[in-house]
Design a protein around this motif. Structure first.
Motif, mmCIF file in Angstrom:
data_model
loop_
_atom_site.group_PDB
_atom_site.id
_atom_site.type_symbol
_atom_site.label_atom_id
_atom_site.label_comp_id
_atom_site.label_asym_id
_atom_site.label_seq_id
_atom_site.Cartn_x
_atom_site.Cartn_y
_atom_site.Cartn_z
ATOM 1 N N ASN A 100 26.589 40.472 -12.590
ATOM 2 C CA ASN A 100 25.473 39.644 -12.143
ATOM 3 C C ASN A 100 25.865 38.689 -11.042
ATOM 4 O OD1 ASN A 100 22.926 38.684 -11.998
ATOM 5 N ND2 ASN A 100 22.774 38.090 -14.149
ATOM 6 N N PHE A 101 24.899 38.377 -10.205
ATOM 7 C CA PHE A 101 25.013 37.302 -9.213
ATOM 8 C C PHE A 101 23.599 37.041 -8.720
ATOM 9 C CE2 PHE A 101 26.030 41.468 -7.362
ATOM 10 C CZ PHE A 101 25.009 41.615 -6.431
ATOM 11 N N LEU A 102 23.389 35.868 -8.145
ATOM 12 C CA LEU A 102 22.072 35.548 -7.590
ATOM 13 C C LEU A 102 21.984 36.089 -6.172
ATOM 14 C CD1 LEU A 102 21.702 31.786 -8.662
ATOM 15 C CD2 LEU A 102 20.473 33.737 -9.631
ATOM 16 N N GLU A 106 16.131 40.226 0.266
ATOM 17 C CA GLU A 106 16.460 40.465 1.682
ATOM 18 C C GLU A 106 17.957 40.368 1.952
ATOM 19 O OE1 GLU A 106 14.388 38.392 0.268
ATOM 20 O OE2 GLU A 106 13.918 36.636 1.488
ATOM 21 N N ASP A 107 18.701 39.710 1.046
ATOM 22 C CA ASP A 107 20.158 39.609 1.225
ATOM 23 C C ASP A 107 20.934 40.546 0.311
ATOM 24 O OD1 ASP A 107 19.904 37.611 3.114
ATOM 25 O OD2 ASP A 107 19.789 36.034 1.576
ATOM 26 N N LEU A 108 20.223 41.362 -0.441
ATOM 27 C CA LEU A 108 20.892 42.252 -1.389
ATOM 28 C C LEU A 108 20.864 43.679 -0.834
ATOM 29 C CD1 LEU A 108 22.103 42.685 -4.281
ATOM 30 C CD2 LEU A 108 19.753 43.090 -5.050
ATOM 31 N N PRO A 110 21.312 47.741 -0.686
ATOM 32 C CA PRO A 110 21.094 48.787 -1.716
ATOM 33 C C PRO A 110 22.356 49.020 -2.546
ATOM 34 C CG PRO A 110 20.086 49.450 0.350
ATOM 35 C CD PRO A 110 20.850 48.180 0.645
ATOM 36 N N ASN A 111 23.506 48.866 -1.933
ATOM 37 C CA ASN A 111 24.739 49.061 -2.708
ATOM 38 C C ASN A 111 24.952 47.935 -3.729
ATOM 39 O OD1 ASN A 111 27.093 50.585 -3.328
ATOM 40 N ND2 ASN A 111 28.311 49.010 -2.292
ATOM 41 N N GLY A 112 24.553 46.716 -3.360
ATOM 42 C CA GLY A 112 24.630 45.602 -4.319
ATOM 43 C C GLY A 112 23.704 45.869 -5.499
#
Ligand code: COA
Length: 297
Positions: A100-102, A106-108, A110-112
Motif C-alpha cells: 500500500n501507499f497513497l 493521475e500519479d499512479l 498502471p504498473n503501480g
C-alpha cells in the motif's frame, strides 16, 4: 490485553500467515501461538522474519520463518510445502501480505496499480490455490473429519470510495470476491471455510503510518463512532474466533472490525438543532400540502 479465549483454543493446529512478521500479521501469529497453534510466517525480509520468530519462540511458541514473495508462485509452493514438511500438515492459511501507499490516480502508473493487485489479490489467490491440497478435508496429516480454514485480510476502503486508494480499493474488492467464491466452491467440495477480516485504522501498523499522516488522524478521530483507533489485538481476536470451532458455521463472510468507522461521516446538523429544525420543516410541509396552516385544521 489478555485474551478472553481459552489458551488451548487452537491446540494441535498448524497455521501459515503471510505478512506474519510485522503489524497485524505478527499479532495474529502471536495470538495463534499463544492459543497453542504452531505457526509458520512468510515474508520478504529475512531480518524481520528472524526477529519475529525469535520473539515467538521466546514465549515458547513453535514458530518458523520462511522467506518468500506471494507474487511468485514458486515461493508460495515452496513455503507451503516447507510448512507441511516441518509441522506435518496445514490447517489455517492467513493471507495478510499486502502492499500500500497513497497515490492519486493521475500519479499512479498502471504498473503501480498492478503491483498492489499482484500482491493483494493475485497473491491471495496464489496462496489459496497452492494450499488447497493440504487444507482440504483428508489432506495430509489432518483430522479426516474436517477441512481447513482460509482467512483473508481485507479492508473497508472499497465499500464506498477512498481518496488516493484506487489501487488498494480495487485489490481488496477482488480479495472479498475471492473469499465469497472460494467459500462457495471449496466449502462445498472440500469442507474448507473461507472468511475475511476488514480492519479499520489500527494503531502501530505500517498501514496506518503509511496512509494516515498525523494531521489527518487527529481529524479522523472527531467523527469515529467509538472515538478511537483499533488495536492489533482486536483483529487477532476476530481471527481467533473465526479460526476456532466457535466460527464453524461462518463461511464466506468478511468481518468488519473498525468500530463502525466505515459507516461514519461528519454530522451535518448539531444534535440540539435537529428537533427544532425537523418540527419547522414538518409544519411547513403540512401547510403547503393542504393550503392552510396546521393550527387552523
Ligand atoms: N506512489 C506512486 N507510485 C508508486 C509508489 C508511490 N508511493 N510506490 C510505488 N509506486 C509504483 C512504482 O513507481 C512502480 O511503478 P512504475 O514501474 O510504473 O514506476 C510500481 O509502483 C512498483 O514499485 P516498486 O517499488 O518496484 O514495487 P515493490 O515491489 O518494490 O514494492 C510496494 C511494492 C510499492 C507496494 C511497497 O510499498 C511494498 O513493498 N509494500 C509492502 C508493505 C506495505 O505496504 N505494507 C502496508 C500494508 S497496508
Amino acid at each position: 490485553m489478555e485474551s478472553p479465549f481459552k489458551p488451548e483454543l487452537l491446540k494441535g493446529k498448524v497455521a501459515l500467515i503471510t505478512g506474519g512478521g510485522s503489524g497485524i500479521g505478527f499479532e495474529i501469529s502471536t495470538q495463534f501461538g499463544r492459543h497453542e497453534a504452531a505457526v509458520a510466517i512468510m515474508g520478504r525480509r529475512r531480518n524481520v522474519l528472524d526477529a519475529a520468530v525469535a520473539a515467538l519462540q521466546s514465549e515458547g511458541i513453535q514458530a518458523i520463518g520462511l522467506e518468500g514473495d506471494v507474487r511468485k508462485r514458486e515461493d508460495a509452493t515452496r513455503v507451503i510445502e516447507t510448512t507441511v514438511r516441518h509441522f506435518g500438515k496445514l490447517d489455517i492459511l492467513v493471507n495478510g501480505a499486502a502492499g500500500n501507499f497513497l497515490a492519486s490516480p493521475e500519479d499512479l502508473s498502471p504498473n503501480g496499480f498492478r503491483t498492489v493487485l499482484d500482491i493483494d489479490s493475485v497473491g491471495t489467490y496464489t496462496m489459496c490455490h497452492e494450499a488447497l491440497k493440504y487444507l482440504k478435508r483428508g489432506g495430509p496429516g489432518k483430522d479426516p473429519s474436517t477441512g481447513g480454514l482460509i482467512l483473508n485480510i481485507s479492508a473497508t476502503l472499497h465499500y464506498t470510495a477512498s481518496w488516493y486508494q484506487i489501487h488498494v480499493s480495487a485489490a481488496k474488492a477482488a480479495v472479498d470476491s475471492i473469499t465469497r467464491s472460494l467459500a462457495l466452491e471449496w466449502g462445498t467440495d472440500y469442507d474448507i471455510r473461507v472468511n475475511g477480516i476488514a480492519p479499520g485504522p489500527i494503531e502501530g501498523t505500517p498501514g496506518l503510518r503509511k496512509l494516515s499522516p498525523e494531521e489527518m488522524t487527529s481529524k479522523t478521530r472527531e467523527y469515529m463512532p467509538l472515538f478511537k483507533f483499533g488495536e492489533k489485538w482486536d483483529i487477532a481476536m476476530a481471527a481467533l474466533y473465526l479460526a476456532s470451532d466457535a466460527g464453524k458455521y461462518v463461511n464466506g463472510t468478511t468481518m468488519v472490525v473498525d468500530g463502525g468507522l466505515w459507516l461514519s461521516h461528519p454530522r451535518h446538523i448539531p444534535k440540539e438543532e435537529v428537533k427544532e429544525l425537523s418540527r419547522v420543516v414538518e409544519k411547513k410541509s403540512r401547510t403547503s400540502r393542504v393550503g392552510v396552516p396546521t393550527s387552523k385544521l
